[in-house]
Design a protein around this motif. Sequence first.
Motif, short mmCIF file in Angstrom:
data_model
loop_
_atom_site.label_atom_id
_atom_site.label_comp_id
_atom_site.label_asym_id
_atom_site.label_seq_id
_atom_site.Cartn_x
_atom_site.Cartn_y
_atom_site.Cartn_z
N PRO A 138 0.82 -1.22 0.00
CA PRO A 138 0.00 0.00 0.00
C PRO A 138 0.86 1.27 0.00
O PRO A 138 0.89 2.04 0.96
N ILE A 139 1.58 1.46 -1.07
CA ILE A 139 2.48 2.60 -1.21
C ILE A 139 2.03 3.43 -2.41
O ILE A 139 1.80 2.89 -3.50
N ALA A 140 1.91 4.73 -2.21
CA ALA A 140 1.57 5.65 -3.30
C ALA A 140 2.55 6.81 -3.24
O ALA A 140 2.86 7.32 -2.17
N ALA A 141 3.02 7.21 -4.40
CA ALA A 141 3.94 8.35 -4.46
C ALA A 141 3.16 9.65 -4.32
O ALA A 141 2.12 9.83 -4.94
N THR A 142 3.67 10.54 -3.49
CA THR A 142 3.11 11.87 -3.35
C THR A 142 3.54 12.73 -4.53
O THR A 142 2.77 13.54 -5.03
N TYR A 143 4.78 12.54 -4.98
CA TYR A 143 5.35 13.29 -6.09
C TYR A 143 5.92 12.31 -7.10
O TYR A 143 6.72 11.45 -6.75
N THR A 144 5.50 12.44 -8.35
CA THR A 144 5.96 11.55 -9.41
C THR A 144 6.42 12.38 -10.60
O THR A 144 5.70 13.28 -11.04
N GLY A 145 7.59 12.04 -11.11
CA GLY A 145 8.08 12.73 -12.30
C GLY A 145 7.40 12.24 -13.55
O GLY A 145 7.02 13.02 -14.42
N TYR A 146 7.21 10.91 -13.65
CA TYR A 146 6.69 10.32 -14.88
C TYR A 146 5.95 9.04 -14.53
O TYR A 146 6.49 8.18 -13.84
N SER A 147 4.71 8.92 -14.99
CA SER A 147 3.93 7.70 -14.79
C SER A 147 3.96 6.89 -16.07
O SER A 147 3.73 7.44 -17.16
N LEU A 148 4.20 5.61 -15.94
CA LEU A 148 4.33 4.76 -17.12
C LEU A 148 3.72 3.40 -16.84
O LEU A 148 4.14 2.71 -15.91
N ALA A 149 2.73 3.03 -17.63
CA ALA A 149 2.14 1.70 -17.52
C ALA A 149 3.04 0.72 -18.27
O ALA A 149 3.33 0.92 -19.44
N THR A 150 3.48 -0.31 -17.57
CA THR A 150 4.35 -1.31 -18.16
C THR A 150 3.81 -2.69 -17.84
O THR A 150 2.95 -2.85 -16.99
N THR A 151 4.34 -3.69 -18.53
CA THR A 151 4.00 -5.07 -18.18
C THR A 151 4.90 -5.49 -17.02
O THR A 151 5.92 -4.86 -16.74
#
Length: 169
Positions: free
Chosen positions: A137-150
């Motif tokens: 249950p970890i979520a980033a507060t700050y993200t540079g780039y979101s990328l959906a990968t396999t």
Amino acid sequence: MVLTKENLILTHQQILQKIKRMAFEIYEQNFEETQLVLAGIQENGYFLAQALAQELREISPIDIQLTSVRLHKTQPLTHPIEIEPALPPLSNTAVVLVDDVLNTGKTLAYTLRAFLEKDCKKLEIATLINRHHTAYPIAATYTGYSLATTLREHIRVVKTDSIWQAHLL
């Protein structure tokens, strides 16, 4: 795993832009703080924390403390988490835990305890790339780039001298 132009997902310039934007976001969410600890997970998370600290020092009056976090990533329960320099109690201090890639969240989950034991005022997470495969249950507060990968794909952030790159392998 060969790093090529074809599997390059972020260039050096793009990464620098993302770091700058993340620094502004961190400042916006912490503008009332007098001190902020950036805790970078070795090795690339620490490099990212250094870059964020540099940007934050340029744009804000907040006292930025930089610390290094080292843990055994495959056996985190049998090896101690090392934080250097050692931190005092953080009851009035906000902390941003920094890593290069958020994949399953396991590394960050195991690292949280060391900062919760210091009783920090607020604990946030910054990551350059979020893959959205979290098993914890970890979520980033700050993200540079979101990328959906396999699940079979890997992201490798490379920093050589002063050049950053990110590759999808």
